[in-house]
Design a protein around this motif. Structure first.
Motif, PDB file in Angstrom:
ATOM      1  N   MET A 158       0.822  -1.738   8.968  1.00  0.00           N
ATOM      2  CA  MET A 158       1.825  -0.718   8.957  1.00  0.00           C
ATOM      3  C   MET A 158       2.917  -1.551   9.950  1.00  0.00           C
TER       4      MET A 158
ATOM      5  N   ASN B 206       0.519  10.040   9.740  1.00  0.00           N
ATOM      6  CA  ASN B 206       1.315   8.762   9.917  1.00  0.00           C
ATOM      7  C   ASN B 206       0.881   7.917  11.030  1.00  0.00           C
TER       8      ASN B 206
ATOM      9  N   LEU C 258       2.591   2.510   2.457  1.00  0.00           N
ATOM     10  CA  LEU C 258       2.602   2.889   3.629  1.00  0.00           C
ATOM     11  C   LEU C 258       3.817   2.918   4.377  1.00  0.00           C
TER      12      LEU C 258
ATOM     13  N   SER D  27      -3.216  10.790   7.530  1.00  0.00           N
ATOM     14  CA  SER D  27      -3.510  10.520   8.932  1.00  0.00           C
ATOM     15  C   SER D  27      -2.332  10.851   9.963  1.00  0.00           C
TER      16      SER D  27
ATOM     17  N   GLU E 291       0.929  -1.164  -0.236  1.00  0.00           N
ATOM     18  CA  GLU E 291      -0.220   0.014   0.039  1.00  0.00           C
ATOM     19  C   GLU E 291       0.981   1.287   0.024  1.00  0.00           C
TER      20      GLU E 291
ATOM     21  N   ASN F 139       4.732   6.422   5.543  1.00  0.00           N
ATOM     22  CA  ASN F 139       4.004   7.130   4.579  1.00  0.00           C
ATOM     23  C   ASN F 139       2.457   7.143   4.513  1.00  0.00           C
ATOM     24  N   ARG F 140       2.139   7.731   5.547  1.00  0.00           N
ATOM     25  CA  ARG F 140       0.601   7.710   5.678  1.00  0.00           C
ATOM     26  C   ARG F 140       0.238   9.172   6.050  1.00  0.00           C
TER      27      ARG F 140
ATOM     28  N   ASP G 161      -3.530   4.189  15.154  1.00  0.00           N
ATOM     29  CA  ASP G 161      -4.537   4.466  14.539  1.00  0.00           C
ATOM     30  C   ASP G 161      -5.882   3.922  15.393  1.00  0.00           C
TER      31      ASP G 161
END
Length: 264
Positions: A37, A31, A9, A29, A7, A25-26, A71
């Protein structure tokens, strides 16, 4: 770019000079970490540790944040406490990694992101960046080392304040406390991190790996035991040195000395 998660990420690239760059690499959000991840980040460090062409690693985040933590909107199994397999635990793999890890911090390093920063060997932070521990605010028990490591670096009283109040530790204060090595402009964070990595790469790589290991192992011990550990590993190192290796070391030192004399 030579390796990345499906993805995109967790991105990994390698420079010909032996420096690898790992990027969370998000950015949309800030990161924040999902369970996949975490696994990808752990595996990235495991691969880089095995790659003999890699001599130093820089870890950074894309966009405005280094890593804003786990998250919390994701599924329940995303919590880092659920990462019980060391092979899938990024902090465990960072701690096991023999190569020096330089954290290039921009923006926020929050909770799990703070703990990932603590797993780095050297930190470069942008002016105004902040480290924040929100475990107590959200009722999450730390499991990546924040409760134990931070106090050993910045002192027990300051660590209590940072963690129990959940207030930010600025990069500027962190530098004064010895947690951050360098505070630079936002645009200079990666440049400074690369300068440090390139300085490491120029040195004897066998000794770099051994030196990092003895520092990181020794800091967990009382001073007397740590000094004995250093002495024991020094004896092992010199006992294992061949006459040819010793001769090359003498020649290198002599050559450096003659260069200094010629400049005087």
């Amino acid at each position: 770019m030579d390796r990345q998660s499906p993805e995109n990420l967790i991105l990994v690239s390698r420079d010909p000079n032996g420096v690898a760059l790992v990027t969370i690499n998000r950015p949309a959000s800030l990161n924040s970490l999902t369970r996949p991840m975490m696994v990808d980040l752990a595996q990235a460090f495991k691969r880089l540790d095995r790659d003999e062409s890699v001599r130093a690693i820089i870890l950074t985040g894309s966009g405005r944040s280094f890593c804003s933590g786990v998250d919390l909107t994701a599924a329940e199994d995303v919590f880092k406490g659920d990462v019980k397999d060391p092979e899938s635990d990024p902090v465990v793999q960072m701690e096991r990694c023999r190569k020096p890890i330089i954290g290039a911090i921009k923006g926020f390093a929050v909770t799990a992101g703070f703990e990932i920063a603590l797993a780095c060997d050297i930190l470069v932070a942008s002016k105004g960046s902040k480290f924040m521990d929100t475990h107590a605010r959200f009722g999450i028990f730390p499991s990546w080392g924040l409760s134990q490591k931070l106090s050993r670096i910045i002192g027990v009283n300051k660590a209590r304040e940072v963690s129990l109040t959940a207030t930010p530790l600025t990069a500027e204060v962190a530098e004064k406390l010895g947690f951050v090595n360098h505070v630079v402009d936002d645009s200079e964070v990666l440049k400074k991190s690369r300068e440090i990595a390139e300085a490491i790469v120029k040195n004897n790589q066998d000794l770099v790996l051994r030196y990092k290991e003895v520092i990181n192992d020794g800091i967990k011990l009382d001073l007397g035991t740590a000094l004995s550990l250093e002495k024991e590993r020094a004896h092992d190192y010199y006992n294992g040195m061949t006459k040819e290796q010793f001769r090359k070391m003498q020649e290198f030192i002599a050559g450096r000395g003659s260069k200094k004399q010629s400049k005087l």
